[in-house]
Design a protein around this motif. Structure first.
Motif, PDB file in Angstrom:
ATOM      1  N   GLU A 139      -2.962 114.207  79.123  1.00 31.00           N
ATOM      2  CA  GLU A 139      -3.701 114.700  77.958  1.00 31.00           C
ATOM      3  C   GLU A 139      -4.155 113.523  77.095  1.00 31.00           C
ATOM      4  N   THR A 140      -5.472 113.349  76.975  1.00 32.73           N
ATOM      5  CA  THR A 140      -6.008 112.193  76.259  1.00 32.73           C
ATOM      6  C   THR A 140      -5.572 112.148  74.790  1.00 32.73           C
ATOM      7  N   ALA A 141      -5.550 113.302  74.130  1.00 32.54           N
ATOM      8  CA  ALA A 141      -5.199 113.324  72.704  1.00 32.54           C
ATOM      9  C   ALA A 141      -3.777 112.821  72.471  1.00 32.54           C
ATOM     10  N   PHE A 142      -2.859 113.135  73.381  1.00 34.12           N
ATOM     11  CA  PHE A 142      -1.468 112.696  73.227  1.00 34.12           C
ATOM     12  C   PHE A 142      -1.341 111.195  73.441  1.00 34.12           C
ATOM     13  N   GLY A 150      -1.991 107.531  58.357  1.00 35.07           N
ATOM     14  CA  GLY A 150      -2.822 108.099  59.400  1.00 35.07           C
ATOM     15  C   GLY A 150      -3.255 109.509  59.115  1.00 35.07           C
ATOM     16  N   GLY A 151      -4.433 109.859  59.590  1.00 36.46           N
ATOM     17  CA  GLY A 151      -4.946 111.227  59.561  1.00 36.46           C
ATOM     18  C   GLY A 151      -5.601 111.506  60.900  1.00 36.46           C
ATOM     19  N   VAL A 152      -5.013 112.415  61.695  1.00 41.19           N
ATOM     20  CA  VAL A 152      -5.474 112.643  63.062  1.00 41.19           C
ATOM     21  C   VAL A 152      -5.619 114.138  63.321  1.00 41.19           C
ATOM     22  N   VAL A 153      -6.755 114.526  63.905  1.00 41.95           N
ATOM     23  CA  VAL A 153      -6.982 115.912  64.322  1.00 41.95           C
ATOM     24  C   VAL A 153      -6.439 116.078  65.738  1.00 41.95           C
ATOM     25  N   ILE A 154      -5.738 117.189  65.989  1.00 47.27           N
ATOM     26  CA  ILE A 154      -5.167 117.423  67.315  1.00 47.27           C
ATOM     27  C   ILE A 154      -5.067 118.931  67.547  1.00 47.27           C
ATOM     28  N   LYS A 155      -4.964 119.344  68.812  1.00 46.35           N
ATOM     29  CA  LYS A 155      -4.823 120.778  69.120  1.00 46.35           C
ATOM     30  C   LYS A 155      -3.562 121.334  68.469  1.00 46.35           C
ATOM     31  N   ASN A 156      -3.639 122.570  67.988  1.00 47.74           N
ATOM     32  CA  ASN A 156      -2.465 123.133  67.314  1.00 47.74           C
ATOM     33  C   ASN A 156      -1.318 123.409  68.290  1.00 47.74           C
ATOM     34  N   THR A 157      -1.617 123.468  69.595  1.00 46.38           N
ATOM     35  CA  THR A 157      -0.548 123.662  70.576  1.00 46.38           C
ATOM     36  C   THR A 157       0.391 122.462  70.642  1.00 46.38           C
ATOM     37  N   PHE A 158      -0.055 121.321  70.122  1.00 42.41           N
ATOM     38  CA  PHE A 158       0.829 120.146  70.074  1.00 42.41           C
ATOM     39  C   PHE A 158       2.110 120.455  69.296  1.00 42.41           C
ATOM     40  N   LEU A 159       2.008 121.348  68.308  1.00 38.77           N
ATOM     41  CA  LEU A 159       3.159 121.645  67.453  1.00 38.77           C
ATOM     42  C   LEU A 159       4.261 122.388  68.198  1.00 38.77           C
ATOM     43  N   SER A 160       3.917 123.081  69.281  1.00 37.07           N
ATOM     44  CA  SER A 160       4.905 123.969  69.904  1.00 37.07           C
ATOM     45  C   SER A 160       5.036 123.844  71.407  1.00 37.07           C
ATOM     46  N   ASN A 161       4.184 123.073  72.068  1.00 42.41           N
ATOM     47  CA  ASN A 161       4.289 122.949  73.530  1.00 42.41           C
ATOM     48  C   ASN A 161       5.703 122.526  73.938  1.00 42.41           C
TER      49      ASN A 161
END
Length: 485
Positions: A311-314, A330-341
């Motif tokens: 996963e590129t974002a990770f 830092g301020g970074v936008v990421i998929k919300n699934t990152f919080l719970s995967n």
């Protein structure tokens, strides 16, 4: 006048067989705008040198300057049709002489942060897709009407160019990688609050929206700047990296139109760099980014990171944490699934973030924030150097469905910016102690405890019944229309 010129340019490009999408329109407009800008920059520098009694050494040889091949003028200042190239002559000059000449600048530049290097990079990566020399002549004439001299002119042009990038970003999936809603960027910048003298970095800069907006922000909050501060803003504040050729060119052009003459954007795959090689001299005070998510990286690229994932974002998030200085923000936008995967990489990365940084804020964005994206996103705001104790959550709810005709705006984020200063609780915001979060799998997805609306989960039977009723209603409507016909 500027807006009409942009419309005329697009109309000419629509007639061109080699340009099929908004991406092509933006690309071809960009290289022509760049050469027009370069001509104005050289004329300004020549005038300044003349005032000092010096001779300015032009970057471009005379046959390749805008006022020689693109828009030669007669004594009255009008286009000299007797010497201006057109048709096949113009197309062949651009393809066979101009582009090869400009590409060689990369090899003779003193470094990657010089304008000579940018010239070589741009014209080594792009090609002229305008196959008709007559169409090219029309477009050049419209470009020649544009002026870059005053701040007001640059501001208007930059706004029009941003709109072009936005349309391009909404034109297709690939283009969508390049555009982040500017109201969200501005809110993130206000929350991170960069300061004069700090360096600001985006390792996946795309069209450089974060860097351009940060430049505008620092100018607005520091109206009484010294000459030295302005020089630092121009040369040693904003840094970016971009992998894709078109996005690289768009980013450079966007920063130029915002007033940064030689942007420090490097054309490279950020993830190909081993983060173990990052030294103190490579680090930055502020990271602002929206890395591409959903992409896949090959195993040899994953080896550059301690937490390996495709996963590129990770991978980008690991890079951003590493490249921040101690105390950096830092301020970074990421998929919300990152919080719970629950996969190993996600859990390890969340734990690494919480242990190495103070993740003080999670901004939960609604669906439709990113037009055309099928995933929901969150914004992570963090400081590097001390572990997380408490996380402040804000659930963004503009009270309407977001979409192309109803996009996110600055007012939607005004409350977030205000409450973030004190991490205040409200119906949309709350604070969670990290000790109260589940240790395994380190789940950061916390529901709003202040929400007073219960979510109704309907049965499949109820849903099917409603669909059947709607179908029956549609059938009745069609029958009534047929009778009228």
């Amino acid at each position: 006048m500027f807006e009409q010129a942009f419309r005329n340019i697009d109309n000419s490009l629509r007639k061109e067989a080699g340009c099929a999408t908004e991406l092509d329109y933006a690309e071809q407009t960009s290289w022509l705008l760049f050469l027009k800008y370069l001509d104005g920059l050289e004329q300004d520098r020549a005038a300044e040198a003349a005032l000092d009694g010096k001779t300015y050494p032009y970057l471009l040889d005379k046959p390749y300057r805008w006022d020689n091949w693109a828009a030669p003028k007669d004594k009255a200042g009008n286009l000299d049709h007797n010497t201006a190239l057109s048709g096949d002559d113009l197309r062949d000059f651009v393809n066979l002489k101009l582009f090869p000449y400009l590409h060689q600048f990369k090899g003779r530049a003193s470094g990657p942060n010089t304008i000579e290097y940018k010239i070589g990079e741009i014209f080594g990566e792009l090609k002229n897709k305008i196959t008709s020399g007559y169409n090219l002549r029309d477009i050049i004439d419209h470009i020649d009407e544009l002026r870059f001299r005053s701040q007001a002119e640059k501001h208007e042009l930059s706004a029009l160019y941003e709109e072009k990038i936005k349309r391009m970003g909404n034109a297709g999936r690939n283009g969508g990688e390049y555009y982040t809603p500017r109201p969200l960027i501005r809110a993130m910048i206000r929350a991170v609050n960069p300061k004069l003298g700090e360096t600001i970095y985006d390792g996946a800069c795309g069209s450089a929206g974060f860097l351009c907006e940060a430049f505008d922000y620092l100018q607005q909050i520091n109206p009484k700047r010294t000459t030295a501060q302005d020089k630092r803003l121009q040369e040693a504040t904003f840094y970016g990296k971009e992998k894709k050729s078109l996005a690289y060119v768009l980013g450079i052009m966007n920063m130029i139109l915002h007033g940064i003459e030689a942007p420090n954007i490097v054309h490279t795959n950020t993830l190909s760099e081993n983060i173990a090689d990052i030294q103190e001299k490579d680090r930055h005070d502020v990271v602002l980014a929206n890395p591409p998510f959903g992409g896949q990286e090959r195993p040899e690229v994953q080896q550059n990171f301690p937490i390996r994932t495709s996963e590129t974002a990770f991978l980008f998030l690991q890079h951003f944490i590493k490249i921040l200085r101690a105390g950096g923000r830092g301020g970074v936008v990421i998929k919300n699934t990152f919080l719970s995967n629950t996969d190993k990489a996600s859990v390890s990365l969340r734990r690494h973030l919480l242990e190495s940084c103070n993740l003080h804020t999670v901004l939960d964005c609604p669906g439709g924030t990113f037009q055309g994206a099928g995933v929901k996103t969150v914004v992570l705001l963090f400081d590097k150097g001390r572990p997380t104790r408490k996380v402040w959550y804000y659930q963004l709810d503009p009270g309407r469905n977001l979409g192309k005709t109803n996009p996110l705006n600055d007012d939607d984020l005004a409350e977030f910016v205000k409450l973030h200063k004190t991490f205040a609780d409200s119906p949309k915001s709350w604070t969670v102690d990290v000790k109260d979060l589940s240790t395994e799998p380190c789940d950061l997805s916390v529901k709003n405890p202040n929400g007073d609306e219960a979510i109704e989960h309907r049965s499949p039977q109820a849903i099917m019944k409603e669909i059947a009723a709607l179908d029956a209603e549609s059938a009745e409507t069609l029958t009534a229309i047929k009778k009228l016909l």
